[in-house]
Design a protein around this motif. Structure first.
Motif, mmCIF file in Angstrom:
data_model
loop_
_atom_site.group_PDB
_atom_site.id
_atom_site.type_symbol
_atom_site.label_atom_id
_atom_site.label_comp_id
_atom_site.label_asym_id
_atom_site.label_seq_id
_atom_site.Cartn_x
_atom_site.Cartn_y
_atom_site.Cartn_z
ATOM 1 N N SER A 85 0.842 -1.199 0.000
ATOM 2 C CA SER A 85 0.000 0.000 0.000
ATOM 3 C C SER A 85 0.878 1.250 0.000
ATOM 4 C CB SER A 85 -0.905 0.017 1.240
ATOM 5 O OG SER A 85 -1.725 -1.130 1.274
ATOM 6 N N GLY A 86 0.348 2.318 -0.563
ATOM 7 C CA GLY A 86 1.080 3.582 -0.579
ATOM 8 C C GLY A 86 0.503 4.505 -1.628
ATOM 9 N N LYS B 36 5.721 1.701 -5.528
ATOM 10 C CA LYS B 36 5.228 0.384 -5.089
ATOM 11 C C LYS B 36 5.675 -0.724 -6.040
ATOM 12 C CE LYS B 36 0.871 1.735 -4.967
ATOM 13 N NZ LYS B 36 1.026 3.176 -5.278
ATOM 14 N N ASN C 4 -7.285 2.947 0.945
ATOM 15 C CA ASN C 4 -7.414 2.300 2.245
ATOM 16 C C ASN C 4 -8.244 1.028 2.022
ATOM 17 O OD1 ASN C 4 -8.386 1.430 4.771
ATOM 18 N ND2 ASN C 4 -8.204 3.500 5.620
ATOM 19 N N VAL D 111 3.725 -1.257 3.730
ATOM 20 C CA VAL D 111 3.321 0.126 3.452
ATOM 21 C C VAL D 111 4.550 0.917 3.017
ATOM 22 C CG1 VAL D 111 2.335 2.242 4.386
ATOM 23 C CG2 VAL D 111 1.436 0.029 5.125
ATOM 24 N N TYR E 13 0.703 9.635 5.125
ATOM 25 C CA TYR E 13 -0.127 8.669 4.398
ATOM 26 C C TYR E 13 -0.946 7.815 5.357
ATOM 27 C CZ TYR E 13 -1.487 4.680 1.616
ATOM 28 O OH TYR E 13 -2.208 3.694 1.026
ATOM 29 N N ALA E 14 -0.308 7.214 6.336
ATOM 30 C CA ALA E 14 -1.008 6.296 7.230
ATOM 31 C C ALA E 14 -2.116 7.013 8.000
ATOM 32 C CB ALA E 14 -0.023 5.662 8.193
ATOM 33 N N ASN F 68 -4.888 8.210 5.398
ATOM 34 C CA ASN F 68 -5.506 7.067 4.749
ATOM 35 C C ASN F 68 -6.402 6.300 5.709
ATOM 36 O OD1 ASN F 68 -5.805 5.817 2.254
ATOM 37 N ND2 ASN F 68 -4.414 4.161 2.805
#
Length: 468
Positions: free
Chosen positions: A155-156, A162, A271, A295, A380-381, A384
Motif C-alpha cells: 500500500s502507498g 510500489k 485504504n 506500506v 499517508y497512514a 488514509n
C-alpha cells in the motif's frame, strides 16, 4: 555482435508499429524492409528469431524462409500475412516455419507468440535507492518475505514506488529467474481486463482470431503483480478469488483448466479496509491477498530518501543523454529537502528532468529547481485511515493554513512572479530542445497537452513570444 529479433516487413508503418510493440516488451529488434536486406542483417548480427511477412516486393517471405532454413538452420522463423489461407500456412510450416500469424493480430498475441521462442531481456539486478532508516528496515522486511511464497499487499500513494518494491521482492525470491508480469488494473478497460488476466481461446469473442494466453499464464513459474487491485470490478474480483484459491485458470471460451505456479503480489493506493467496509472490495479477496502487508509511505515521510533519489535520477538521465553529471548546490539541496513532494518519486523525477533542461552549468542551483505546490505533507497512514478515496491522503485542506508564510503582500507577489518566470523559462527551453513539437514538450515536462496549451496561452497574454 548484436543479439536480436529480425523483423522483415515491407510496409513501413506496420514495420514501425511491430517494432515498437516488441521493444515495449523488452525485446531488441532489427528491422529490414526486404528479404535481401534481411539476409545482410543475418550475416552482420546474431539473430534469435526471424519474423517475416509472406507477401513482399522482390523476394517473398517464403523464399526468405527457405534460405534461412538452409543457411541458418538454428534460427526459428515466424511467418505473418494478411492473406491467410490454409495452403499458405501448410506450405510455411512444411518449409520449416515454427509458427504462423494471420493479420490482423493484436499486439499481445504477437508478444505472446514471440515469448515461446525468445526470452525478453532480463532487467539488471537492482536495489531501491533509499537513505531513511525506516526505508532500510522496509527493504530488510522485503528480503525476509521474498524467501517465502506468501502473497504480499503493498500500500502507498501514487508515485511512491510500489512497483519498484514488488520487483525487488521478485528479484530476491527463488522465482527470480522466472518472469515478472505486471498488469495495471486501473489502466485496462473493464471489458478487456478479464481476457488480459485469464487469456482467451480462438473465437471466444468477436475479434479473437487467435488464442492468447493471459497474464497468469505468462507469469508461470514467476511472479504476477496486480497493480492498483482495488480498481477492479466486483464481478471480476470473484473470478480472481477463484483463480487464487484453486491455483488454476480457464481461458475465456475454453474448457480446460490450466494449473498455475505463480506468486501473487498486489498494490493499492486506497485504504483497503475502508474499501471493504464500503462494499467496493471483496472481504474474502482482501484476506487472500493481504497475507503480508507492506506500506511504502509518501516521500515527505521519508525525507532522508530525497537526496539519494535525486542524485540517482540525475545520474540516470545524464548517462542516457551522454551529459556530464552536474552537482547539486547547497541551495538546491535545501530546496529539494524542504519540499513536501505531493507527487512523490514521480514528481521528483519530473523536477530533476526540468532542472537538467534549465541548468547551463555543471551545477544545479535552487533557481533551476521548479516546484509547483506549497501544501503541507499529510502523513499517508494518518490520512488514509480517515478516507478510502484514491490518494485521499492529499485531500484539500484550508488554503490559508497551507500558504507560504511571507513577510508582506509585496514579497508574496514577488515570489509568485518569480515562480511564473521560472516556469516560462522551462517551457521555452523545452520547446527549443523538442523543436517546438507540442506533444514531445508535454511529455518531457510531465504535463498533459491541455495543460501545456493553457500555459502557452497564459504566456501569450503576458506578452511572451511563443514559437509556433
Amino acid at each position: 555482435m548484436t543479439q536480436a529479433i529480425l523483423l522483415v516487413e515491407d510496409d513501413a508503418g506496420l514495420r514501425e508499429a511491430l517494432q515498437d510493440t516488441l521493444q515495449l516488451a523488452d525485446y531488441q529488434v532489427i528491422a529490414a524492409d526486404s528479404a535481401e536486406q534481411a539476409l545482410l542483417q543475418l550475416k552482420q548480427n546474431k539473430i534469435q528469431l526471424v519474423i517475416s511477412d509472406v507477401q513482399m516486393q522482390g523476394a517473398s517471405g517464403l523464399t526468405l524462409l527457405k534460405t534461412v532454413r538452409e543457411q541458418y538452420p538454428q534460427v526459428p522463423v515466424l511467418m505473418m500475412t494478411a492473406y491467410a489461407t490454409v495452403q499458405a500456412a501448410v506450405e510455411a510450416i512444411r518449409i520449416g516455419a515454427v509458427d504462423y500469424l494471420a493479420k490482423p493480430f493484436s499486439p499481445q498475441v504477437l508478444v505472446n507468440t514471440v515469448s515461446r521462442y525468445v526470452s525478453a531481456r532480463q532487467h539488471e539486478s537492482f536495489e531501491p535507492v533509499v537513505g531513511a532508516q525506516s526505508s532500510k528496515q522496509l527493504l530488510a522486511l522485503c528480503a525476509r518475505v521474498a524467501r517465502t511464497d506468501a502473497s504480499v499487499m503493498i500500500s502507498g500513494p501514487s508515485g511512491s514506488g510500489k512497483e519498484v518494491l514488488a520487483r525487488y521482492i521478485h528479484q530476491l525470491s527463488e522465482r527470480c529467474n522466472g518472469p515478472f508480469v505486471a498488469i495495471n488494473c486501473a489502466a485496462i478497460p473493464e471489458n478487456m481486463l478479464e481476457s488480459s488476466l485469464f487469456g482467451y481461446e480462438k473465437g471466444a469473442f468477436t475479434g479473437a482470431i487467435n488464442a492468447c494466453p493471459g497474464k497468469f499464464e505468462q507469469a508461470q513459474h514467476g511472479t504476477i503483480l496486480l497493480d492498483e487491485i482495488t480498481e477492479m470490478d466486483l464481478n471480476l474480483q470473484a473470478k480472481l478469488l477463484r483463480v487464487l484459491q484453486e491455483r488454476e485458470v480457464e481461458r475465456l471460451g475454453g474448457r480446460k483448466a490450466i494449473q498455475l505456479d505463480v506468486r501473487v503480489l498486489a498494490t493499492s493506493n486506497r485504504n483497503l479496509q475502508q474499501a471493504v467496509a464500503e462494499g467496493r472490495f471483496r472481504e474474502d479477496l482482501y484476506y487472500r491477498l493481504n497475507v503480508f502487508p507492506l506500506v511504502w509511505p509518501a516521500l515527505c515521510e521519508r525525507a532522508d530518501d530525497i537526496l539519494p533519489l535525486a542524485r540517482h535520477l540525475l545520474q540516470r538521465h545524464c548517462l542516457a543523454s551522454g551529459r556530464t553529471i552536474p552537482q547539486l548546490s547547497a541551495a538546491a539541496i535545501s530546496r529539494l529537502s524542504h519540499y513536501h513532494w505531493p507527487g512523490n518519486v514521480r514528481e521528483l523525477d519530473n523536477v530533476i528532468q526540468r532542472a537538467l533542461i534549465i541548468s547551463t552549468s555543471d551545477e544545479i542551483d535552487a533557481c533551476d529547481i521548479m516546484l509547483e505546490h506549497t501544501e503541507a505533507c499529510v502523513p499517508y497512514a494518518q490520512n488514509n485511515a480517515r478516507s478510502g478515496g484514491a490518494d485521499s491522503h492529499y485531500a484539500e485542506v484550508d488554503s490559508e493554513a497551507l500558504s507560504v508564510k511571507l513577510d508582506d503582500g509585496d514579497t508574496d507577489s514577488s515570489f509568485k512572479h518569480s515562480v511564473h518566470e521560472q516556469e516560462h523559462r522551462i517551457i521555452l527551453a523545452t520547446m527549443k530542445a523538442c523543436a517546438n513539437r507540442r506533444k514531445d514538450v508535454a511529455e518531457r515536462l510531465g504535463i498533459s497537452d491541455r495543460t501545456l496549451r493553457y500555459k502557452l496561452a497564459r504566456m501569450k497574454q503576458h506578452g511572451i513570444d511563443v514559437p509556433a
